[in-house]
Design a protein around this motif. Structure first.
Motif, PDB file in Angstrom:
ATOM      1  N   LEU A 163       0.829  -1.205   0.000  1.00  0.00           N
ATOM      2  CA  LEU A 163       0.000   0.000   0.000  1.00  0.00           C
ATOM      3  C   LEU A 163       0.865   1.257   0.000  1.00  0.00           C
ATOM      4  O   LEU A 163       0.577   2.205  -0.730  1.00  0.00           O
ATOM      5  N   TRP A 164       1.937   1.276   0.794  1.00  0.00           N
ATOM      6  CA  TRP A 164       2.812   2.454   0.776  1.00  0.00           C
ATOM      7  C   TRP A 164       3.376   2.668  -0.627  1.00  0.00           C
ATOM      8  O   TRP A 164       3.472   3.806  -1.099  1.00  0.00           O
ATOM      9  N   ASP A 165       3.760   1.584  -1.308  1.00  0.00           N
ATOM     10  CA  ASP A 165       4.262   1.707  -2.683  1.00  0.00           C
ATOM     11  C   ASP A 165       3.194   2.291  -3.609  1.00  0.00           C
ATOM     12  O   ASP A 165       3.483   3.143  -4.451  1.00  0.00           O
ATOM     13  N   LEU A 166       1.972   1.823  -3.467  1.00  0.00           N
ATOM     14  CA  LEU A 166       0.877   2.327  -4.295  1.00  0.00           C
ATOM     15  C   LEU A 166       0.610   3.803  -4.012  1.00  0.00           C
ATOM     16  O   LEU A 166       0.441   4.610  -4.935  1.00  0.00           O
ATOM     17  N   LEU A 167       0.577   4.173  -2.738  1.00  0.00           N
ATOM     18  CA  LEU A 167       0.324   5.569  -2.377  1.00  0.00           C
ATOM     19  C   LEU A 167       1.415   6.507  -2.893  1.00  0.00           C
ATOM     20  O   LEU A 167       1.149   7.679  -3.170  1.00  0.00           O
ATOM     21  N   ALA A 168       2.641   5.996  -3.045  1.00  0.00           N
ATOM     22  CA  ALA A 168       3.737   6.824  -3.545  1.00  0.00           C
ATOM     23  C   ALA A 168       3.492   7.257  -4.991  1.00  0.00           C
ATOM     24  O   ALA A 168       3.998   8.298  -5.416  1.00  0.00           O
ATOM     25  N   THR A 169       2.714   6.476  -5.746  1.00  0.00           N
ATOM     26  CA  THR A 169       2.449   6.817  -7.140  1.00  0.00           C
ATOM     27  C   THR A 169       1.052   7.407  -7.349  1.00  0.00           C
ATOM     28  O   THR A 169       0.750   7.890  -8.430  1.00  0.00           O
ATOM     29  N   ALA A 170       0.224   7.361  -6.319  1.00  0.00           N
ATOM     30  CA  ALA A 170      -1.159   7.826  -6.448  1.00  0.00           C
ATOM     31  C   ALA A 170      -1.245   9.344  -6.382  1.00  0.00           C
ATOM     32  O   ALA A 170      -0.343  10.022  -5.892  1.00  0.00           O
ATOM     33  N   ASP A 171      -2.366   9.860  -6.869  1.00  0.00           N
ATOM     34  CA  ASP A 171      -2.647  11.289  -6.824  1.00  0.00           C
ATOM     35  C   ASP A 171      -3.728  11.619  -5.796  1.00  0.00           C
ATOM     36  O   ASP A 171      -3.751  12.717  -5.255  1.00  0.00           O
ATOM     37  N   VAL A 172      -4.643  10.666  -5.567  1.00  0.00           N
ATOM     38  CA  VAL A 172      -5.803  10.889  -4.705  1.00  0.00           C
ATOM     39  C   VAL A 172      -6.022   9.650  -3.852  1.00  0.00           C
ATOM     40  O   VAL A 172      -5.826   8.525  -4.321  1.00  0.00           O
ATOM     41  N   ILE A 173      -6.427   9.847  -2.604  1.00  0.00           N
ATOM     42  CA  ILE A 173      -6.884   8.745  -1.756  1.00  0.00           C
ATOM     43  C   ILE A 173      -8.295   9.101  -1.293  1.00  0.00           C
ATOM     44  O   ILE A 173      -8.560  10.232  -0.907  1.00  0.00           O
ATOM     45  N   ILE A 174      -9.202   8.130  -1.411  1.00  0.00           N
ATOM     46  CA  ILE A 174     -10.566   8.295  -0.914  1.00  0.00           C
ATOM     47  C   ILE A 174     -10.679   7.476   0.364  1.00  0.00           C
ATOM     48  O   ILE A 174     -10.548   6.254   0.328  1.00  0.00           O
ATOM     49  N   ASP A 175     -10.910   8.149   1.476  1.00  0.00           N
ATOM     50  CA  ASP A 175     -11.101   7.476   2.757  1.00  0.00           C
ATOM     51  C   ASP A 175     -12.581   7.544   3.109  1.00  0.00           C
ATOM     52  O   ASP A 175     -13.067   8.535   3.624  1.00  0.00           O
TER      53      ASP A 175
END
Length: 187
Positions: free
Chosen positions: A114-126
């Protein structure tokens, strides 16, 4: 959830707080950094082409946010777990256009992925209840400290401030609390 009329909602303590807010609340990070942010192309096939969204949502309201972003061209990655029950009919309606990724966030491997994915993401929906991602090691503060370029979207049932701000609920609960259900069915 107490079923109210729209007037009763507007007169309730939570209703007064929420009605005093703009439709969307933006909270820019102090000393925000574009470090790690990807430059998006000037032209794209669709408005959100090349935008990567990590979607933590379930049931109706927050999954529809991700579905709408996908409809506009974003790559929306819906994170699911073997331990969290799925609702087939809700999935069919609210998650089309998304890609599903199964991650077990209670494992070191799941957390690393998940940390790897978040490093490339632009938006997170919580769209999870208050504290769920935090208990898994992904508090809003930790995520934004590590990835300050992210747009962190938090979806809640009753609003982010006021006496019901930590209340759990689904779209149906909000419909009853705010009076939408009473307008649709007077009885």
């Amino acid at each position: 959830t107490k079923c109210r009329t729209p007037k009763e909602w507007r007169e309730s303590e939570q209703g007064k707080v929420v009605l005093g807010l703009p439709p969307l609340c933006f909270q820019p990070m102090r000393g925000g950094s574009k470090r790690g942010a990807r430059a998006l192309p000037d032209r794209a096939a669709r408005p959100l082409s090349d935008v990567i969204v990590v979607d933590f949502s379930h049931v109706i309201a927050s999954p529809v946010v991700g579905r709408t972003l996908a409809d506009y061209g974003a790559t929306v990655i819906k994170v699911v777990s073997q331990d969290r029950p799925r609702r087939e009919l809700f999935d069919a309606e609210t998650n089309h256009g998304k890609r599903t990724l199964t991650l077990e966030l209670d494992t070191p491997e799941g957390k690393r992925r998940l940390w790897d994915l978040l490093a490339t993401a632009d938006v997170i929906i919580d769209g999870y209840s208050e504290g769920v991602l935090e208990r898994l090691g992904f508090s809003k503060g930790a995520v934004l400290r590590r990835n300050p370029h992210l747009v962190y979207l938090s979806v809640s049932c009753f609003g982010h401030v006021g006496p019901l701000s930590f209340g759990k609920g689904f779209q149906q609960n909000a419909n009853f609390a705010t009076g939408v259900a009473s307008v649709e069915d007077e009885e």
